[in-house]
Design a protein around this motif. Sequence first.
Motif, short mmCIF file in Angstrom:
data_model
loop_
_atom_site.label_atom_id
_atom_site.label_comp_id
_atom_site.label_asym_id
_atom_site.label_seq_id
_atom_site.Cartn_x
_atom_site.Cartn_y
_atom_site.Cartn_z
N ASP A 189 0.87 -1.16 0.00
CA ASP A 189 0.00 0.00 0.00
C ASP A 189 0.92 1.23 0.00
O ASP A 189 1.69 1.42 0.95
N PRO A 190 0.89 2.03 -1.07
CA PRO A 190 1.84 3.13 -1.16
C PRO A 190 1.70 4.15 -0.03
O PRO A 190 2.62 4.92 0.24
N PHE A 191 0.55 4.12 0.65
CA PHE A 191 0.33 5.10 1.73
C PHE A 191 0.69 4.53 3.09
O PHE A 191 0.69 5.25 4.08
N VAL A 194 4.66 5.80 4.39
CA VAL A 194 5.30 7.03 3.94
C VAL A 194 6.00 7.64 5.16
O VAL A 194 5.37 7.84 6.20
N LEU A 195 7.27 7.90 5.03
CA LEU A 195 8.01 8.48 6.15
C LEU A 195 7.62 9.94 6.33
O LEU A 195 7.38 10.64 5.35
N PRO A 196 7.56 10.40 7.58
CA PRO A 196 7.38 11.84 7.80
C PRO A 196 8.52 12.59 7.09
O PRO A 196 9.61 12.04 6.93
N MET A 200 12.10 11.19 5.88
CA MET A 200 12.20 10.86 4.46
C MET A 200 13.46 11.51 3.87
O MET A 200 14.21 10.88 3.13
#
Lengths: 206, 375
Positions: A189-191, A194-196, A200
């Motif tokens: 799931d691409p979401f 996600v790193l903050p 990131m």
Amino acid sequence: MGTSSVVVISAGLSQPSSTRLLADKLGAAVAAGTDVELTVIELRDLAHHITNHLLTGFPTGELVSAIKAVTEADALIAVTPIFSASYSGLFKSFFDVLELGALEGKPVLIAATGGSSRHSLALEHAVRPLFSYLKAVVVPTAVYAASEDWASAGSTELSGRVGRAARQLTALMAGAGSSSTAGKSVVKDPFADVLPFGEMMRARGL
Amino acid sequence: MQFGIFSVGDVTPDPTTGHEPSERERIKAMVRIAQKAEEVGLDVFATGEHHNPPFVPSSPTTMLGYIAATTEKLILSTSTTLITTNDPVKIAEDYAMLQQLADGRVDLVMGRGNTGPVYPWFGQDIRNGIDLALENYALLRRLWREDVVDWEGKFRTPLKGFTATPRPLDGIPPFVWHGSIRSPEIAEQAAYYGDGFLHNHIFWPPEHTQRMVQFYRQRFAHYGHGTPEQAIVGLGGQFFMRRKSQDAVREFRPYFDNAPVYGHGPSLEDFSSQTPLTVGSPQEVIDRTLSFREYVGDYQRQSFLIDHAGLPLKTVLEQLDLLGEILPTLRAEFASRRAPGTPDAPTHASLLAASKAKIEDASVSSVSSVSSVGK
């Protein structure tokens, strides 16, 4: 181990189709050995949706549920006619539109049909590498059925291979059941992770 | 709420006549379309940026500068600016120059670009797309906000004591939106900075747009820029309108069927139901457009693609006339549905006012602290 889901993919084009015939034989052999729920997907019925997906980049109609079934299946039985020394274009196109990781670690039984036994190694030279690339776990026995295999004399030999391949798939599924990842799709799931922003940037060395 | 149009700038033969405009014709047509956008009351014109045929707009600020000189109110924007392959120093300079000339009527939409060979042509690698977008934009922000910049990064030659000129108009950098169809990292970036997020919206089913916008809104709030509902969202859209629905469908079908992006694939009817494409009467376009907010929330900019797939200039101008006719209804209907407290898209004027208010706040509080010392 509870009921496993096995999706049977048939890329036969004619009605009736020997590819579907072989697919059903394989499905029945797997179902005979273990508790499975079989779902058969006829790619012919999805041909327009598959082409549209290639052109637009998103799935529509029945293709949405087909992709979901394949991605979530515990194992696959994938059967293609051999065209021009390889899998059919429709067969390949279906696997081209799956998400990255959809088949990773998934047990797959590969099989093919053709007019003559001279093309049987297409399974080894074309179909097996396709699934290796997709990171599936392909059973050692690939099943090829030429026209003569449907005659009574050849049928015991075909049945023997079908039985062996089915047992190998079942064994792989049983093994997959004991490990946490095998057989289960790893489509991300691409979401989900996600790193903050700050992390990131650091993770990317920026 | 802002309404506008965006152009990809493709040179596509008209499938009904075979006529292929020359580059000059197409470039002039884009300018005419932008001018017409202002005439019919639209707020924004955005041009794409491409560095390969069959597209003409490789030099957006040249085109937008020309349009700026021949318009008065239109906001000039991009769809998108390639933050990956352009030098951020050149973006900082070009758009500050444009902003000065256009009296602040400028904002930008940052995009990565998905044409593989463009990256190596500009000395980059598409596999670094996200990294380039993150690093280049971080530098661009500093170039617009700090008079003298020392900087060193992964991709560009280091800068020592560099000042990008001209400085942004009134010290206010152009407002930036970030565009991405499916990379949450870009929505995260937009949210972190409190910038706008613009979703292309037109080629995919709405769920994709919805998920990206939702993610951006949550992250926008997470970084303390306001509530999720106060995030700045823009959407693409695509229509072909005639007074009678059947006429629109009949006229647009050959353009749809041969369009570079989705042609020879799904039917017009299927694609219209799967994506925001609306081919029909003015009322149908109004109804469909009003439905977008149901899955992304109240948003700030609606931008339509109308000059593509080989449609002749005359037809595009007619589309703009029709859009101008429904514009008052769109504005009124959106306004009546909009939740109180929903912000407008930032403009140069609003950013300038906010900046002045902040300075006054700061001076008031410093005065009061001085007086408290005096007690």
